[in-house]
Motif scaffolding. Structure first.
Motif: not given
Length: 331
Positions: A132-137
């Motif tokens: 997810t984008d949160a995991e990437k961040e």
């Protein structure tokens, strides 16, 4: 027109030439690109299709959504690492860092700046497993330019390896690539092809050749009858691609195919690769690749597991198993 980072078609080839003019012009015009001090590694931040390894502006696969990735090229390899897509990136630079005895990569955005290195990127931001984008961040935020502990690679001293099925394979262009003599392939009506074993260190992977021989043996036992069983999948791959790009008069002969077996008239065998899958099940697989008339850029691949089962039919995207299930067969 604003640049996208996709203006160089084959960056690896550009790296082979010293002071390549096209590469120099690209880097001067596109600020989210950087070259290693020795000119052997190229880095590019750019948008990717949400599921495919291409630009979201690709005329064959246009998309309104995207992933933001850092592409990493050498003359012979290509990887990409997924970055937070909602960040506004404004600078990319590469320098040699004496403290880590390696290249340090600075990635800047309005939101934050991080310094990292290739080994850390492979550990924290590899692109195969969906995030997810949160995991990437979170992964991006954790970058701190540390060198992860590395297992010391055993040196390769052999110049050839032996298969009980196809005989001796000689060391190829890279020290962990091995190429056989040509063999008749029953699956392809006795067309002669070489087998290439890739990413194999005989001093580290003790079970590889036994598993590879199982994969090769099962593939070599296949006949044209077995190829007929794959025809529907290859035909569907063609139709899915034509649907995705929209009607083009030049493809009318493909649209007009009535007997699905005719699809084989439009593919040309290219390579046979045997290798261990590095990300998920770590199994040994055989990839049969083709040039094909409908996907002239990426071609076609059939992926067989070591039991000889066809598990994937897709464009030749460099992966064994499909990202987000792309091309994977469920039957």
């Amino acid at each position: 027109m604003d640049m996208t980072g996709w203006e160089i078609e084959n960056p690896g080839e550009n790296l082979l030439a010293v002071n390549d003019k096209n590469l120099k012009a690209f880097m001067k015009a596109y600020p989210l690109s950087a070259l290693s001090p020795d000119g052997t590694m190229l880095f590019i931040i750019r948008k990717y299709h949400p599921t495919l390894n291409c630009s979201p502006d690709d005329q064959n696969h246009p998309s309104d959504s995207f992933r933001m990735c850092l592409a990493y090229y050498t003359a012979s390899t290509y990887f990409f690492f997924e970055l937070p897509s909602h960040f506004n990136y404004n600078m990319l630079s590469v320098r040699y860092d004496q403290n880590i005895q390696d290249l340090a990569i600075t990635i800047s955005s309005r939101e934050m700046t991080r310094v990292t290195n290739v080994k850390e990127l492979f550990l924290k931001l590899e692109s195969f497993a969906p995030k997810t984008d949160a995991e990437k961040e979170a992964a991006f935020t954790s970058l701190n330019n540390e060198i992860p502990p590395q297992k010391q690679r055993a040196p390769i001293t052999q110049t050839e390896v032996s298969s009980t099925v196809i005989g001796m394979l000689k060391n190829a262009d890279f020290d962990d690539w091995w190429v056989s003599e040509p063999h008749k392939i029953g699956f392809l009506n006795d067309v002669e092809m070489n087998f290439t074993i890739t990413d194999y260190n005989p001093n580290e992977d003790e079970n590889f050749m036994e598993e590879a021989d199982e994969a090769i043996r099962n593939f070599m036992s296949k006949t044209l009858k077995d190829r007929e069983a794959t025809t529907a999948h290859v035909y569907q791959n063609c139709m899915d691609f034509l649907d995705a790009i929209g009607y083009d008069e030049a493809d009318q002969h493909l649209w007009d195919i009535k007997d699905h077996e005719e699809i084989w008239n439009y593919v040309t065998p290219r390579e046979i690769y045997v290798t261990r899958e590095p990300y998920e099940d770590k199994g040994v697989y055989l990839r049969l690749t083709f040039s094909c008339e409908w996907e002239q850029e990426h071609g076609l691949q059939l992926v067989f597991n070591k039991s000889g089962k066809l598990v994937r039919v897709s464009d030749d995207d460099g992966h064994i198993l499909g990202w987000q299930g792309h091309g994977m067969l469920t039957d």
